[in-house]
Design an enzyme around this catalytic site. Structure first.
Site, PDB file in Angstrom:
ATOM      1  N   LYS A  74       1.259   4.158  -3.027  1.00 45.37           N
ATOM      2  CA  LYS A  74       0.982   5.576  -2.841  1.00 45.37           C
ATOM      3  C   LYS A  74       2.221   6.433  -3.085  1.00 45.37           C
ATOM      4  CE  LYS A  74      -3.381   5.271  -1.831  1.00 45.37           C
ATOM      5  NZ  LYS A  74      -4.417   5.841  -2.717  1.00 45.37           N
ATOM      6  N   TYR A  82       0.831  -1.206   0.000  1.00 43.86           N
ATOM      7  CA  TYR A  82       0.000   0.000   0.000  1.00 43.86           C
ATOM      8  C   TYR A  82       0.866   1.255   0.000  1.00 43.86           C
ATOM      9  CZ  TYR A  82      -3.518   3.384   1.560  1.00 43.86           C
ATOM     10  OH  TYR A  82      -4.348   4.471   1.678  1.00 43.86           O
TER      11      TYR A  82
END
Length: 259
Positions: free
Chosen positions: A168, A164
């Site tokens: 990002k 994750y």
């Protein structure tokens, strides 16, 4: 000039069209409602038809022209199909908000190929696909706005950042690359970086009251974020007054990142 007239010159989105991925819930829904309230025609793009329909109905009742398109951003072909479908209601967009995301964060030692690939597909590859589809046309027309929703995990590792956080971080780099490519043609690309926001995406952490309280205490304002905290920043970045703001990661986090 009347105050409302002056503010309209800065922030009105009349005549603009926006696509908001993840627009049926959380931060995406709040941003979509804000853009519609500022005058934009808005297309909500997400997976679940029932949630899309409910969100669009709510926004139409209070704001203006809102349509929805169901699509799957987990594959390149799905993202391309969704992008094409999203032009159906109102035509080519002036504004694209990438808020759709998945939050799969097993411990790094347990991170498998499928979780990595799925996370990258939705959180990073889909914004790339939409950018490639819409960026050149925006540049030809001389106006465009990309607004990406990132995460603290793009800047610091905690609570199992895993794939994750990597996705990002890549998204923020994508924004800078888009800015480099198209800003001279009137197309800006920027990132909003939330702190901890109580949304469905953070359901796992939201069920731990001690963690929620600790995260709130880490901010400077003394509370965790709400989806509507992003409304003003999004309207600003989407409008004409933000034409000289590009390639930036703007923290909307109550001071979380600097405390």
């Amino acid at each position: 000039m009347a105050v409302d007239g002056y503010l309209a010159t800065l922030f009105s989105l009349d005549g603009r069209t926006a696509i908001v991925t993840g627009g049926s819930s959380g931060i995406g829904r709040a941003i979509a409602a804000a853009l519609a309230g500022a005058g934009a025609r808005v297309i909500l793009l997400a997976r679940t038809e029932s949630a899309l329909r409910a969100a669009a109905d709510d926004m139409t009742a209070s704001a203006g022209e809102v349509a929805w398109v169901a699509g799957d951003l987990a594959t390149r072909d799905g993202a391309r199909a969704a992008a094409e479908a999203a032009t159906g209601p109102f035509g080519e967009p002036d504004i694209v908000v990438n808020s759709a995301g998945i939050n799969l964060r097993p411990p790094m030692g347990d991170l498998d190929d499928d979780t990595w690939d799925h996370t990258m597909a939705v959180n990073l590859t889909a914004p790339f696909v939409l950018g490639q589809r819409f960026g050149p046309g925006m540049a030809d027309r001389g106006f465009g706005r990309f607004i990406h929703i990132s995460s603290q995990q793009a800047h610091r590792a905690f609570v199992d950042s895993g794939a994750y956080g990597v996705s990002k971080g890549g998204l923020e780099s994508l924004a800078r690359s888009q800015a480099e490519a198209w800003s001279a043609s009137g197309v800006t690309s920027n990132v909003l970086v939330p702190g901890f926001v109580l949304t469905p995406l953070n359901a796992r952490l939201s069920t731990d009251p001690d963690r929620v309280r600790a995260l709130a205490e880490r901010t400077m304002v003394g509370r965790n974020g709400r989806p509507d905290d992003f409304a003003g920043a999004a309207v600003f970045l989407a409008g004409r007054s933000a034409g000289y703001v590009t390639g930036q990661s703007i923290f909307v986090d109550g001071g979380f990142s600097v405390h």
